[in-house]
Design a protein around this motif. Structure first.
Motif, PDB file in Angstrom:
ATOM      1  N   GLY A  16       0.780  -1.230   0.000  1.00  0.00           N
ATOM      2  CA  GLY A  16       0.000   0.000   0.000  1.00  0.00           C
ATOM      3  C   GLY A  16       0.811   1.278   0.000  1.00  0.00           C
ATOM      4  O   GLY A  16       0.240   2.364  -0.192  1.00  0.00           O
ATOM      5  N   ALA A  17       2.119   1.173   0.193  1.00  0.00           N
ATOM      6  CA  ALA A  17       2.937   2.388   0.270  1.00  0.00           C
ATOM      7  C   ALA A  17       4.404   2.021   0.095  1.00  0.00           C
ATOM      8  O   ALA A  17       4.786   0.848   0.133  1.00  0.00           O
ATOM      9  CB  ALA A  17       2.732   3.092   1.625  1.00  0.00           C
ATOM     10  N   GLU A  21       4.513  -0.433  -2.684  1.00  0.00           N
ATOM     11  CA  GLU A  21       3.728   0.185  -3.756  1.00  0.00           C
ATOM     12  C   GLU A  21       4.561   0.315  -5.020  1.00  0.00           C
ATOM     13  O   GLU A  21       4.087   0.018  -6.129  1.00  0.00           O
ATOM     14  CB  GLU A  21       3.235   1.554  -3.303  1.00  0.00           C
ATOM     15  N   ASP A  38      -1.940  -5.356   2.182  1.00  0.00           N
ATOM     16  CA  ASP A  38      -1.502  -4.400   3.202  1.00  0.00           C
ATOM     17  C   ASP A  38      -2.431  -4.485   4.402  1.00  0.00           C
ATOM     18  O   ASP A  38      -3.620  -4.809   4.253  1.00  0.00           O
ATOM     19  CB  ASP A  38      -1.506  -2.977   2.638  1.00  0.00           C
ATOM     20  N   ASP A  40      -3.406  -2.005   5.853  1.00  0.00           N
ATOM     21  CA  ASP A  40      -4.320  -0.914   5.512  1.00  0.00           C
ATOM     22  C   ASP A  40      -5.002  -1.291   4.202  1.00  0.00           C
ATOM     23  O   ASP A  40      -4.439  -1.115   3.117  1.00  0.00           O
ATOM     24  CB  ASP A  40      -3.537   0.395   5.372  1.00  0.00           C
ATOM     25  N   GLU A  42      -7.480  -0.020   2.560  1.00  0.00           N
ATOM     26  CA  GLU A  42      -7.735   1.078   1.630  1.00  0.00           C
ATOM     27  C   GLU A  42      -6.486   1.411   0.831  1.00  0.00           C
ATOM     28  O   GLU A  42      -6.568   1.694  -0.371  1.00  0.00           O
ATOM     29  CB  GLU A  42      -8.228   2.314   2.384  1.00  0.00           C
ATOM     30  N   ALA A  43      -5.321   1.389   1.481  1.00  0.00           N
ATOM     31  CA  ALA A  43      -4.072   1.662   0.772  1.00  0.00           C
ATOM     32  C   ALA A  43      -3.798   0.596  -0.276  1.00  0.00           C
ATOM     33  O   ALA A  43      -3.341   0.903  -1.390  1.00  0.00           O
ATOM     34  CB  ALA A  43      -2.913   1.745   1.760  1.00  0.00           C
ATOM     35  N   GLU A  46      -5.992   1.285  -3.149  1.00  0.00           N
ATOM     36  CA  GLU A  46      -5.520   2.452  -3.894  1.00  0.00           C
ATOM     37  C   GLU A  46      -4.371   2.078  -4.822  1.00  0.00           C
ATOM     38  O   GLU A  46      -4.285   2.587  -5.949  1.00  0.00           O
ATOM     39  CB  GLU A  46      -5.093   3.548  -2.921  1.00  0.00           C
ATOM     40  N   THR A  47      -3.486   1.198  -4.361  1.00  0.00           N
ATOM     41  CA  THR A  47      -2.409   0.733  -5.241  1.00  0.00           C
ATOM     42  C   THR A  47      -2.992   0.008  -6.452  1.00  0.00           C
ATOM     43  O   THR A  47      -2.563   0.233  -7.593  1.00  0.00           O
ATOM     44  CB  THR A  47      -1.446  -0.194  -4.481  1.00  0.00           C
ATOM     45  N   ASP A 194       6.951   7.883   1.706  1.00  0.00           N
ATOM     46  CA  ASP A 194       5.992   8.833   2.273  1.00  0.00           C
ATOM     47  C   ASP A 194       6.150   8.972   3.779  1.00  0.00           C
ATOM     48  O   ASP A 194       5.822  10.011   4.351  1.00  0.00           O
ATOM     49  CB  ASP A 194       4.560   8.388   1.955  1.00  0.00           C
TER      50      ASP A 194
END
Length: 272
Positions: A16-17, A21, A38, A40, A42-43, A46-47, A194
Protein backbone atom coordinates in the motif's frame (compact mmCIF):
# COMPACT_ATOMS: atom_id res chain seq x y z
CA UNK A 1 11.19 -22.05 -13.37
CA UNK A 2 8.57 -19.37 -12.86
CA UNK A 3 6.60 -17.86 -15.69
CA UNK A 4 7.84 -14.80 -17.52
CA UNK A 5 6.79 -11.72 -15.63
CA UNK A 6 4.41 -10.77 -18.41
CA UNK A 7 2.44 -13.93 -17.63
CA UNK A 8 3.10 -14.11 -13.90
CA UNK A 9 0.99 -13.59 -10.78
CA UNK A 10 2.75 -11.68 -8.00
CA UNK A 11 1.75 -11.07 -4.40
CA UNK A 12 3.42 -8.08 -2.73
CA UNK A 13 2.91 -7.55 0.99
CA UNK A 14 3.13 -4.05 2.36
CA UNK A 15 1.91 -3.06 -1.09
CA UNK A 16 0.00 0.00 0.00
CA UNK A 17 2.94 2.39 0.27
CA UNK A 18 6.67 2.90 -0.09
CA UNK A 19 8.81 0.12 -1.52
CA UNK A 20 5.82 -2.21 -1.70
CA UNK A 21 3.73 0.19 -3.76
CA UNK A 22 6.68 0.92 -6.04
CA UNK A 23 7.22 -2.81 -6.51
CA UNK A 24 3.57 -3.36 -7.41
CA UNK A 25 3.79 -0.65 -10.05
CA UNK A 26 7.13 -1.90 -11.37
CA UNK A 27 5.85 -5.45 -11.80
CA UNK A 28 2.65 -4.18 -13.40
CA UNK A 29 4.82 -2.47 -16.02
CA UNK A 30 5.94 -5.94 -17.05
CA UNK A 31 2.36 -7.11 -17.50
CA UNK A 32 2.37 -9.05 -14.24
CA UNK A 33 -0.92 -9.65 -12.45
CA UNK A 34 -0.29 -7.93 -9.11
CA UNK A 35 -1.95 -8.49 -5.75
CA UNK A 36 -1.19 -5.66 -3.32
CA UNK A 37 -1.59 -6.81 0.28
CA UNK A 38 -1.50 -4.40 3.20
CA UNK A 39 -2.74 -4.15 6.77
CA UNK A 40 -4.32 -0.91 5.51
CA UNK A 41 -6.89 -2.32 3.12
CA UNK A 42 -7.73 1.08 1.63
CA UNK A 43 -4.07 1.66 0.77
CA UNK A 44 -3.89 -1.74 -0.92
CA UNK A 45 -6.99 -0.94 -2.96
CA UNK A 46 -5.52 2.45 -3.89
CA UNK A 47 -2.41 0.73 -5.24
CA UNK A 48 -4.61 -1.57 -7.33
CA UNK A 49 -6.59 1.43 -8.58
CA UNK A 50 -3.36 3.23 -9.52
CA UNK A 51 -2.30 0.18 -11.55
CA UNK A 52 -5.62 0.21 -13.39
CA UNK A 53 -5.39 3.96 -14.02
CA UNK A 54 -1.83 3.72 -15.28
CA UNK A 55 -1.99 0.51 -17.30
CA UNK A 56 -5.63 0.33 -18.32
CA UNK A 57 -8.73 -1.50 -17.21
CA UNK A 58 -7.34 -4.75 -18.58
CA UNK A 59 -4.56 -4.70 -16.01
CA UNK A 60 -4.93 -7.70 -13.69
CA UNK A 61 -4.73 -6.47 -10.11
CA UNK A 62 -6.28 -6.85 -6.70
CA UNK A 63 -5.92 -5.01 -3.39
CA UNK A 64 -6.39 -7.08 -0.22
CA UNK A 65 -6.29 -6.32 3.48
CA UNK A 66 -4.32 -8.67 5.71
CA UNK A 67 -2.16 -8.43 8.82
CA UNK A 68 0.67 -10.78 7.93
CA UNK A 69 1.34 -11.44 11.63
CA UNK A 70 -2.06 -13.16 11.80
CA UNK A 71 -1.71 -16.57 10.17
CA UNK A 72 -5.45 -17.02 9.73
CA UNK A 73 -5.61 -13.68 7.88
CA UNK A 74 -2.73 -14.77 5.65
CA UNK A 75 -4.43 -18.08 4.93
CA UNK A 76 -7.63 -16.26 3.94
CA UNK A 77 -5.66 -13.86 1.76
CA UNK A 78 -3.93 -16.76 0.00
CA UNK A 79 -7.29 -18.42 -0.67
CA UNK A 80 -8.61 -15.24 -2.28
CA UNK A 81 -5.51 -14.94 -4.45
CA UNK A 82 -5.80 -18.54 -5.65
CA UNK A 83 -9.54 -18.20 -6.21
CA UNK A 84 -8.91 -15.18 -8.44
CA UNK A 85 -5.76 -16.18 -10.29
CA UNK A 86 -5.36 -19.92 -9.79
CA UNK A 87 -1.70 -19.83 -8.82
CA UNK A 88 1.20 -17.68 -7.60
CA UNK A 89 4.51 -17.15 -9.39
CA UNK A 90 6.16 -14.40 -7.34
CA UNK A 91 5.96 -13.57 -3.64
CA UNK A 92 7.52 -10.36 -2.35
CA UNK A 93 7.64 -10.33 1.45
CA UNK A 94 7.92 -6.60 2.00
CA UNK A 95 5.56 -5.92 4.92
CA UNK A 96 7.45 -4.67 7.98
CA UNK A 97 7.10 -2.40 10.96
CA UNK A 98 9.43 -0.47 13.23
CA UNK A 99 9.08 -0.02 16.97
CA UNK A 100 10.49 2.87 18.99
CA UNK A 101 14.30 2.58 18.77
CA UNK A 102 15.79 1.41 22.05
CA UNK A 103 18.51 -0.94 23.32
CA UNK A 104 17.48 -4.46 24.25
CA UNK A 105 17.77 -3.58 27.92
CA UNK A 106 14.76 -1.29 27.49
CA UNK A 107 12.70 -3.36 25.02
CA UNK A 108 9.51 -4.90 26.34
CA UNK A 109 7.82 -8.19 25.49
CA UNK A 110 4.95 -6.53 23.63
CA UNK A 111 7.25 -4.70 21.19
CA UNK A 112 9.28 -7.87 20.60
CA UNK A 113 6.15 -9.90 19.91
CA UNK A 114 4.81 -7.35 17.45
CA UNK A 115 7.99 -6.75 15.45
CA UNK A 116 8.86 -10.44 15.26
CA UNK A 117 5.28 -11.22 14.29
CA UNK A 118 5.23 -8.86 11.33
CA UNK A 119 8.82 -8.76 10.12
CA UNK A 120 9.76 -12.43 10.49
CA UNK A 121 6.75 -14.62 11.18
CA UNK A 122 4.73 -12.64 8.63
CA UNK A 123 7.17 -13.58 5.88
CA UNK A 124 7.11 -17.19 7.02
CA UNK A 125 3.30 -17.31 7.10
CA UNK A 126 3.04 -15.84 3.60
CA UNK A 127 5.54 -18.36 2.27
CA UNK A 128 3.72 -21.20 4.06
CA UNK A 129 0.40 -20.39 2.43
CA UNK A 130 1.51 -19.10 -0.98
CA UNK A 131 4.58 -21.12 -1.99
CA UNK A 132 2.49 -24.34 -2.27
CA UNK A 133 0.57 -22.56 -5.03
CA UNK A 134 3.69 -22.21 -7.21
CA UNK A 135 3.16 -25.41 -9.22
CA UNK A 136 5.56 -24.47 -12.01
CA UNK A 137 8.26 -22.98 -9.83
CA UNK A 138 8.54 -19.36 -8.84
CA UNK A 139 10.48 -16.70 -7.02
CA UNK A 140 10.35 -15.37 -3.48
CA UNK A 141 11.98 -12.05 -2.62
CA UNK A 142 12.29 -11.14 1.04
CA UNK A 143 12.85 -7.45 1.77
CA UNK A 144 15.41 -7.22 4.56
CA UNK A 145 17.57 -4.20 5.45
CA UNK A 146 21.20 -3.21 5.43
CA UNK A 147 20.69 -2.92 9.18
CA UNK A 148 21.32 -6.66 9.12
CA UNK A 149 24.92 -5.92 8.12
CA UNK A 150 25.70 -2.51 9.66
CA UNK A 151 25.63 -1.94 13.41
CA UNK A 152 23.85 1.12 14.79
CA UNK A 153 22.66 2.12 18.24
CA UNK A 154 19.11 1.47 19.46
CA UNK A 155 17.95 -0.56 16.46
CA UNK A 156 18.52 -4.05 17.85
CA UNK A 157 14.90 -5.17 17.52
CA UNK A 158 14.38 -4.12 13.91
CA UNK A 159 17.83 -5.21 12.75
CA UNK A 160 17.51 -8.56 14.52
CA UNK A 161 14.38 -9.34 12.52
CA UNK A 162 16.06 -8.37 9.28
CA UNK A 163 19.19 -10.38 10.04
CA UNK A 164 17.01 -13.39 10.77
CA UNK A 165 15.12 -12.81 7.51
CA UNK A 166 18.39 -12.92 5.54
CA UNK A 167 19.30 -16.18 7.25
CA UNK A 168 15.84 -17.63 6.63
CA UNK A 169 16.15 -16.66 2.97
CA UNK A 170 19.19 -18.91 2.54
CA UNK A 171 17.49 -21.85 4.20
CA UNK A 172 14.30 -21.35 2.17
CA UNK A 173 16.40 -21.37 -0.98
CA UNK A 174 17.73 -24.81 0.01
CA UNK A 175 14.28 -26.09 0.91
CA UNK A 176 12.55 -25.07 -2.30
CA UNK A 177 15.20 -25.47 -4.99
CA UNK A 178 13.88 -28.96 -5.84
CA UNK A 179 10.55 -27.31 -6.62
CA UNK A 180 12.10 -24.83 -9.04
CA UNK A 181 11.57 -21.95 -6.62
CA UNK A 182 14.32 -19.39 -6.13
CA UNK A 183 14.48 -17.43 -2.86
CA UNK A 184 16.50 -14.25 -2.45
CA UNK A 185 16.59 -11.14 -0.31
CA UNK A 186 17.20 -7.47 -0.94
CA UNK A 187 18.61 -5.22 1.76
CA UNK A 188 17.81 -1.56 1.15
CA UNK A 189 19.61 1.26 2.87
CA UNK A 190 17.92 4.59 3.47
CA UNK A 191 14.95 4.88 1.10
CA UNK A 192 12.81 8.02 1.04
CA UNK A 193 9.16 7.02 1.27
CA UNK A 194 5.99 8.83 2.27
CA UNK A 195 6.87 7.94 5.86
CA UNK A 196 9.74 10.44 5.75
CA UNK A 197 8.04 13.27 3.86
CA UNK A 198 6.59 16.46 5.35
CA UNK A 199 2.84 16.94 4.99
CA UNK A 200 3.21 20.06 2.85
CA UNK A 201 3.42 19.00 -0.82
CA UNK A 202 6.02 21.59 -1.84
CA UNK A 203 8.18 20.79 1.20
CA UNK A 204 7.85 17.08 0.47
CA UNK A 205 9.09 17.52 -3.12
CA UNK A 206 12.01 19.62 -1.90
CA UNK A 207 12.92 17.12 0.84
CA UNK A 208 12.73 14.17 -1.56
CA UNK A 209 14.94 15.90 -4.14
CA UNK A 210 17.45 16.94 -1.49
CA UNK A 211 17.85 13.52 0.10
CA UNK A 212 18.01 11.56 -3.16
CA UNK A 213 20.72 13.84 -4.57
CA UNK A 214 24.36 13.21 -3.52
CA UNK A 215 25.36 15.51 -0.67
CA UNK A 216 28.19 15.79 1.81
CA UNK A 217 26.37 14.19 4.71
CA UNK A 218 24.67 11.50 2.63
CA UNK A 219 25.05 7.81 3.50
CA UNK A 220 27.32 5.24 1.89
CA UNK A 221 29.46 5.52 -1.21
CA UNK A 222 26.84 7.22 -3.37
CA UNK A 223 26.17 9.73 -0.52
CA UNK A 224 22.43 9.82 -0.99
CA UNK A 225 19.22 8.00 -0.17
CA UNK A 226 17.35 5.87 -2.69
CA UNK A 227 14.04 6.34 -4.40
CA UNK A 228 11.58 3.45 -3.84
CA UNK A 229 11.71 2.70 -7.57
CA UNK A 230 15.41 1.84 -7.30
CA UNK A 231 14.69 -0.92 -4.80
CA UNK A 232 11.70 -2.06 -6.83
CA UNK A 233 13.99 -2.46 -9.86
CA UNK A 234 16.20 -4.84 -7.87
CA UNK A 235 13.17 -6.81 -6.70
CA UNK A 236 11.92 -7.06 -10.29
CA UNK A 237 15.30 -8.43 -11.36
CA UNK A 238 15.36 -11.12 -8.67
CA UNK A 239 11.78 -12.08 -9.51
CA UNK A 240 12.51 -12.39 -13.23
CA UNK A 241 14.07 -15.04 -15.42
CA UNK A 242 17.05 -12.71 -15.77
CA UNK A 243 18.01 -13.98 -12.31
CA UNK A 244 17.44 -17.64 -13.19
CA UNK A 245 20.77 -18.69 -11.63
CA UNK A 246 20.47 -16.50 -8.53
CA UNK A 247 19.16 -18.01 -5.32
CA UNK A 248 20.00 -17.91 -1.62
CA UNK A 249 21.61 -14.51 -1.91
CA UNK A 250 21.12 -11.11 -0.30
CA UNK A 251 21.43 -8.16 -2.65
CA UNK A 252 22.51 -4.98 -0.88
CA UNK A 253 20.63 -2.07 -2.49
CA UNK A 254 22.05 0.63 -0.28
CA UNK A 255 24.35 2.87 -2.29
CA UNK A 256 27.38 1.17 -0.75
CA UNK A 257 26.49 1.91 2.86
CA UNK A 258 27.14 -1.64 4.05
CA UNK A 259 30.49 -1.59 2.24
CA UNK A 260 31.87 1.45 4.05
CA UNK A 261 29.48 2.22 6.91
CA UNK A 262 28.96 5.92 7.44
CA UNK A 263 32.50 6.72 6.27
CA UNK A 264 33.83 8.64 3.29
CA UNK A 265 33.55 12.39 3.24
CA UNK A 266 32.04 13.39 -0.08
CA UNK A 267 34.95 15.68 -1.03
CA UNK A 268 37.60 13.00 -0.51
CA UNK A 269 35.56 10.37 -2.30
CA UNK A 270 34.72 12.50 -5.32
CA UNK A 271 38.34 13.57 -5.79
CA UNK A 272 39.79 10.06 -5.56
Amino acid sequence: MCAQLSNAVAVVTGGGAGIGEATCLRLAEEGTAVVAVDVDGEAAEETAATIEDRFGEDAQTLGLEADVADESAVESMAERVVDRFGRVDVLVNNAAIRVDPRPVTEADEESWDRILGVNLEGAAFCAKHLVPHMPEGGAVVNVASNGAAVGRPNWSQYDATKGALVSMTKDMACDHAPDGIRVNAVSPGWVITDHHLPDDEAEARSFFAEKTTPHEDGPGILKRAAEPREVADAIRFLASEEASFVTGTNLEVDGGLAAVGKGLEWDSFSSS
